[in-house]
Design an enzyme around this catalytic site. Structure first.
Site, PDB file in Angstrom:
ATOM      1  CD1 TRP A 157     -16.212  39.551  20.439  1.00  0.00           C
ATOM      2  CD2 TRP A 157     -17.880  38.705  21.670  1.00  0.00           C
ATOM      3  NE1 TRP A 157     -15.888  39.728  21.765  1.00  0.00           N
ATOM      4  CE2 TRP A 157     -16.892  39.216  22.550  1.00  0.00           C
ATOM      5  CE3 TRP A 157     -19.028  38.121  22.221  1.00  0.00           C
ATOM      6  CZ2 TRP A 157     -17.016  39.165  23.939  1.00  0.00           C
ATOM      7  CZ3 TRP A 157     -19.154  38.077  23.611  1.00  0.00           C
ATOM      8  CH2 TRP A 157     -18.154  38.596  24.449  1.00  0.00           C
ATOM      9  CG  ASN A 158     -21.383  42.436  22.757  1.00  0.00           C
ATOM     10  OD1 ASN A 158     -21.258  42.955  21.634  1.00  0.00           O
ATOM     11  ND2 ASN A 158     -21.518  43.154  23.846  1.00  0.00           N
ATOM     12  CE  LYS A 181     -12.294  44.231  12.628  1.00  0.00           C
ATOM     13  NZ  LYS A 181     -12.787  42.900  13.021  1.00  0.00           N
ATOM     14  N   PRO A 182     -16.803  43.209  10.643  1.00  0.00           N
ATOM     15  CG  PRO A 182     -17.842  41.270   9.849  1.00  0.00           C
ATOM     16  CD  PRO A 182     -17.060  42.480   9.399  1.00  0.00           C
ATOM     17  N   GLY A 234     -16.756  48.471  20.912  1.00  0.00           N
ATOM     18  CA  GLY A 234     -15.831  47.465  21.441  1.00  0.00           C
ATOM     19  C   GLY A 234     -15.179  47.966  22.706  1.00  0.00           C
ATOM     20  CB  SER A 235     -12.186  46.805  24.472  1.00  0.00           C
ATOM     21  OG  SER A 235     -11.206  46.971  23.471  1.00  0.00           O
ATOM     22  CD  GLU A 256     -21.798  51.016  22.880  1.00  0.00           C
ATOM     23  OE1 GLU A 256     -21.218  50.878  23.974  1.00  0.00           O
ATOM     24  OE2 GLU A 256     -22.434  50.121  22.308  1.00  0.00           O
ATOM     25  CG  LEU A 257     -15.254  53.269  23.606  1.00  0.00           C
ATOM     26  CD1 LEU A 257     -14.113  54.189  24.006  1.00  0.00           C
ATOM     27  CD2 LEU A 257     -14.848  52.393  22.425  1.00  0.00           C
ATOM     28  CB  CYS A 290     -21.230  47.550  26.472  1.00  0.00           C
ATOM     29  SG  CYS A 290     -22.511  47.934  25.295  1.00  0.00           S
ATOM     30  CD  GLU A 387     -17.633  46.145  29.767  1.00  0.00           C
ATOM     31  OE1 GLU A 387     -16.614  46.227  29.046  1.00  0.00           O
ATOM     32  OE2 GLU A 387     -18.724  46.600  29.423  1.00  0.00           O
TER      33      GLU A 387
END
Ligand code: ADP
Length: 485
Positions: A157-158, A181-182, A234-235, A256-257, A290, A387
């Site tokens: 969502w960022n 999937k957003p 995401g995370s 991409e975490l 991130c 984070e």
């Protein structure tokens, strides 16, 4: 969405094979504006059935999309790029309404998202293979690059538009078809991009979007043998889960975490530039990026001055509803984000950090948090280990270059890092010692479409953007042609 010009851009249903569809169960998820808590609308609460249909659409359309000449795919992407820029204002408003970021940042994100589509429309035509000299006189060796097949994307969502665009653009440019999937928190930006994609000529079924329960949509994507690649932002926790669950179908992965970015300011740095870079890197998107600084490492001879100058700038930030033109810092995305920030600040203060500015919910209430500076912090505190994802600048000190490098690398993560110094030899020594995928040197903003964005260690694998970003969406096939006598 009263305030957008082109009402058709606001879609609130799944996009499968070019149709806008409800969830089979008709169940919905409510989407709210994080600034006002106003209900913006609903989206389908989809699960396995809808995801399988979307995968079916992508599978059916893959052969024809793959066969299209690269130039045709490139032309469609170029048209899409132009349409996004033409509709920048509406797209930015949709984003600010669902995500909260200041409208100026939303506009910048739309331009940034579009830049990936432009870049990969160009790359689409220039993805050359190879001819390799053979070890035998009677054969020839050719290397082709081909699309992988159906690609699943899961995005956060960022940066609702940019994180999607930098996956979709190389995937489609290379000839793959996609199921996206957003985030269920910010689905409307994705649907709006799909409307423009269809207008640009992306054939029905080539790109499909579904919203709903992350676990069951995720499970369908993971279990499907037809989905050959999964690209996730995401995370780290979710990334690890997806990697584990991808094993039975042996999917290719781009992950991409999370990050834990250090920002090292040496004693010879240009202080003004360092503070400017710090402000951009730390407070953009309310610290919810991130690559945003998580730990400032400042030489002890200049730490007081840095903290004082940074605090002065941060205290000036105007917090509020992102739709108000002068606002520079919007809300946090939700209550969970607020709780994490509060926990991190409490933990740091209880362990001896001082609050130089901020440190509590903003007077506006809701999801607004004050721009905050904590000093000095240390590695026992959550702000240094995890984070924080909020507008919290946590500053620690060091006294030697070795100590700065050791502290910067003392984390599981390895996404972005930053150094400020004027010493050329030190730039190379430190940059080469940092265990990170990206190093900003006297620069606080380092992402753009022509660079390989990505991390190492717990920050994931794969690169997005640049010529390398295209490779992540292609397979290599080698042809051995014999009988040449
Ligand atoms: P964040 O903490 O930044 O929200 P997440 O990793 O939880 O990061 O979410 C990023 C994206 O991953 C979102 O689209 C979310 O819906 C999705 N997601 C979260 N958990 C799962 C899961 N188990 N399977 C598939 N997708 C998931």
């Amino acid at each position: 969405m009263k305030s957008i010009q082109d009402k058709f851009l606001f879609q609130d249903r799944n996009y499968i094979f070019g149709n806008w569809e409800d969830a089979d169960s008709k169940e919905t998820i409510t989407v709210i504006n994080p600034s006002t808590f106003e209900i913006l609308g609903t989206v389908p609460k989809s699960g396995k059935m809808e995801t399988d249909r979307a995968i079916g659409a992508a599978k059916t359309t893959f052969p024809s999309w793959k066969k299209k000449p690269a130039k045709e795919r490139a032309n469609i992407l170029q048209k899409w790029f132009r349409l996004i820029l033409e509709n920048k204002e509406d797209l930015a408003r949709i984003m600010t309404l669902e995500q909260g970021k200041p409208i100026a940042e939303a506009r910048a994100e739309i331009v940034y998202a579009a830049s990936y589509i432009e870049w990969f429309s160009e790359e689409a035509k220039r993805f050359y293979g190879d001819i390799i000299p053979s070890h035998k006189t009677d054969n020839r060796i050719f290397v082709l690059k081909e699309p992988i097949g159906v690609v699943g994307t899961i995005t956060p969502w960022n940066f609702p538009s940019a994180m999607l665009a930098r996956k979709i653009a190389p995937a489609l440019a290379a000839g793959n078809t996609v199921v996206s999937k957003p985030s269920e928190l910010t689905p409307y930006s994705a649907f709006a991009l799909a409307v423009l994609g269809e207008r640009a000529g992306i054939p029905k079924g080539v790109w499909n979007i579904i919203t709903g329960d992350p676990v069951s949509i995720g499970a369908s994507l993971l279990e499907s043998k037809d989905v050959r690649k999964l690209s996730f932002t995401g995370s780290t926790k979710t990334g690890m889960y997806l990697m584990e669950k991808s094993a039975p179908t042996l999917k290719k992965l781009s992950l991409e975490l999370g990050g834990n970015a250090p920002f090292i300011v040496f004693e010879d740095a240009d202080m003004e530039e360092a503070v400017k870079g710090a402000m951009l890197s730390k407070y953009r998107n309310s610290g919810q990026t991130c690559v945003c600084v998580n730990r400032f490492l400042v030489h002890d001879s200049i730490a007081e001055e840095f903290v004082s100058r940074l605090s002065k700038e941060a205290a000036k930030l105007k917090v509020g509803n992102g739709l108000e033109p002068e606002v520079e810092q919007g809300p946090l995305i939700n209550d969970a984000a607020m709780k994490k920030v509060e926990l991190h600040v409490e933990d740091a203060v209880s362990k001896g950090a001082k609050l130089i500015i901020g440190g509590k919910k903003h007077a506006l209430g809701g999801n607004f948090y004050e721009p905050t500076v904590l000093f000095p912090v240390n590695k026992e505190m959550l702000v240094c280990k995890e984070e924080t994802f909020g507008p919290i600048a946590s500053v620690m000190t060091f006294s030697s270059e070795e100590e700065a490098i050791a502290k910067a690398n003392d984390t599981e993560f390895g996404l972005a890092s930053y150094i400020y110094t004027k010493d050329i030899a030190r730039i190379f020594r430190v940059a080469e010692s940092l265990e990170y995928g990206m190093v900003g040197i006297n620069e606080g903003i380092i992402s753009s479409e022509q660079v390989p964005f990505g991390g190492i260690k717990f920050s994931g694998m794969g690169r997005e953007g640049s010529k390398y970003g295209m490779e992540d969406y292609m397979e290599i096939k080698y042809l051995c042609l014999g009988g040449i006598i």
